[in-house]
Design an enzyme around this catalytic site. Structure first.
Site, PDB file in Angstrom:
ATOM      1  CB  CYS A 384      17.785  56.982 -27.623  1.00  0.00           C
ATOM      2  SG  CYS A 384      18.766  56.480 -29.057  1.00  0.00           S
ATOM      3  CG  HIS A 510      17.175  52.337 -26.055  1.00  0.00           C
ATOM      4  ND1 HIS A 510      15.940  52.791 -26.450  1.00  0.00           N
ATOM      5  CD2 HIS A 510      18.045  52.677 -27.037  1.00  0.00           C
ATOM      6  CE1 HIS A 510      16.041  53.373 -27.635  1.00  0.00           C
ATOM      7  NE2 HIS A 510      17.305  53.318 -28.006  1.00  0.00           N
ATOM      8  CD  GLU A 512      13.979  52.102 -23.404  1.00  0.00           C
ATOM      9  OE1 GLU A 512      13.856  52.283 -24.633  1.00  0.00           O
ATOM     10  OE2 GLU A 512      14.758  52.769 -22.687  1.00  0.00           O
TER      11      GLU A 512
END
Length: 537
Positions: A384, A510, A512
């Site tokens: 990001c 993102h 993750e």
């Protein structure tokens, strides 16, 4: 099964005991027995969602596929169960009150005086049963945020009391997570805090069906019997939750304690087959017996609090296990990095991750970290804001635009290589107005991104307002910054990378958020593998 069963998880004595991990572990065991299980979190704060909260206040904001900004515990739920959550899985007091007030303004209460009981509690009960009424789940586990006795939690506790009564015997149970502290001066564990916590719960009309006791030391039979007697629970329902080296051990610890068996018995459900935890334990074995060790520098500006980057840290655990590698994440504050000390700050790292974030604080340090990784051929991963810093760094040092910047940091920059999205320019409300949730991305063949994912189209979760400025994409691409992933609907660049580098990739989304024990995220897996290879050279 004709009726969805409900499990409510409350906490006592102190916060941060790990209600989310206990809820996720129990859900994992029930899922492994063949039950369709989901978890939801009810938070007692007045923010409509955690999207506007500073990470120091509440840890990271977790984002679901449908664009909900939620509590970080939903990340644990997904990582354990490998099942996506949604807006319905996280509700705050702010959202409850907003909904009730909007109904009152529309005249839905027919002139009645709107009160906490029954209007707020009815709204809470309705939300608590939303997932259960969908027909998709056999068991719904509901975690109540905060600690029993808090003023903020009272409407939730009252709603649980009513719902347990409404649903009838064997259809809803309450698990109370509490602390049994060890007093070093006395050399013994103390049960009194737990007794008081259970008493507070009973004063609200709720009897705990199961006690889960967080402890640093083994609970003796004497202590278990004492807790059972004075807390009015069955002896088998006193469950020990001893400190573990990793949260991923907790399902096995709860299995040994019989938490799932006791819960099923109280819900009048069959045990079915023994939990199938073969893949889970394979992950644990690889996690605990690494063949390699690497140091990854996490460059961020919230590094004082680990929960700010919770999903990233967990993704490194998943990807480390997949590579049979211990990943030492070394947190480095980007405000403490500059051109004079960067060699000292980043020395000895096998990989560099520049973390997401908002605002101008610490961004020059992040840009310096990108430059260091690019010039020294250190595996680099930008997420990001980390990708945006890579774009700025490349524009300044390769394209020759020393004043290149993001308009988030410097609105008057002559080279706004990162810019506010057009549709964002008229937005004044901050909550829930970013680009959120799952968006598609088409990958360029023969790129690093395509090699990592192994397919042409992916879907990833977003949370941002600023984008790579399309007016500069061609110039930067000609200079070697490849746009390897593009959103098919907006044409906006999602992934950048450079050639002639061991591993250099930045993503606008993102990744993750989608990493789980069962499915470690492929970029994290590839990044760790690249760092292992870099260390060997």
């Amino acid at each position: 099964m004709n009726q969805t069963k409900y499990i409510f998880v409350t906490g006592g004595v102190t916060s941060s005991l790990g209600k989310g991990i206990i809820a996720a572990s129990l859900a994992k065991l029930l899922q492994a027995r063949g039950y369709r299980t989901t978890i939801q979190k009810f938070d007692p704060y007045l923010n409509v969602d955690p999207g506007t909260l500073n990470p120091y206040e509440h840890g990271e904001c977790y984002v679901t596929d449908d664009g909900a900004e939620t509590d970080l515990d939903l990340g644990h739920y997904e990582r354990f169960l490998n099942v996506p959550t949604s807006q319905a899985n996280n509700v705050t007091t702010g959202r409850i009150y907003l909904s009730v007030i909007e109904k009152e303004r529309r005249g839905e209460f027919l002139g009645k005086t709107v009160q906490v009981v029954p209007h707020i509690t009815n709204e809470i009960k309705e939300r608590m049963q939303l997932l259960g009424n969908s027909g998709d789940f056999d068991i719904v586990i509901t975690e109540i945020g905060g600690t029993v006795g808090d003023i903020e939690s009272l409407p939730y506790i009252e709603s649980v009391r009513q719902l347990v009564w409404d649903l009838g015997e064997n259809n809803a149970i309450v698990i109370h997570l509490t602390l049994v502290p060890y007093l070093a001066a006395a050399g013994e564990l103390k049960t009194k805090p737990t007794q008081h916590s259970v008493k507070t719960l009973m004063e609200s009309g709720i009897k705990a069906d199961i006690l889960v006791c967080r402890t640093e030391h083994e609970l003796s039979d004497e202590i278990r019997n004492k807790l059972a007697l004075f807390c009015n629970v069955k002896r088998e329902a006193v469950i020990q939750s001893i400190d573990a080296s990793t949260i991923y051990e907790v399902p096995n610890l709860m299995l040994e304690e019989g938490l799932d068996v006791v819960a099923l018995k109280k819900l009048d459900l069959p045990k079915k087959a023994a939990p199938d935890l073969k893949n889970w334990n394979t992950f644990l074995r690889r996690l605990k017996n690494p063949k390699h060790t690497i140091n990854i520098g996490l460059i961020g500006k919230y590094v004082e609090m680990q929960d700010c980057y919770k999903s990233i840290l967990e993704a490194f655990i998943h990807s480390g296990a997949a590579n049979e590698t211990k990943v030492n994440v070394i947190s480095i504050h980007s405000e403490h990095i500059d051109a004079t000390n960067i060699n000292e700050k980043l020395a000895g790292l096998d990989g560099i991750l520049v973390a997401p974030g908002f605002g101008e604080r610490g961004i020059e340090g992040k840009i310096e970290a990108v430059r260091y990784a690019r010039e020294n051929k250190v595996p680099f991963f930008g997420i990001c804001l980390g990708m945006q810093m890579a774009i700025i760094e490349y524009s300044r040092n390769i394209l020759g635009y020393p004043d290149a910047n993001s308009t988030e940091m410097y609105e008057q920059t002559p080279h706004p290589v990162v810019n506010l999205m057009e549709e964002q320019k008229t937005i004044t409300d901050k909550g829930g107005t970013m680009r959120l949730g799952a968006w598609k991305c088409d990958l360029k063949q023969d790129s690093l991104a395509y090699k990592i994912y192994g397919k042409e189209t992916i879907s990833e979760r977003h949370r941002h307002r600023y984008e790579y400025n399309s007016n500069y994409v061609a110039q930067l691409q000609n200079a070697g910054l490849i746009a390897s992933g593009v959103n098919p609907d907006t044409g906006l660049v999602e992934i950048i990378e450079i050639e002639d580098h061991p591993f250099f990739i930045g993503v606008q989304y993102h990744p993750e958020y989608k990493s789980t024990v069962a499915n470690p995220h492929p970029i994290f897996v590839s990044f760790v593998a690249a760092a292992v290879q870099a260390k060997k050279k």
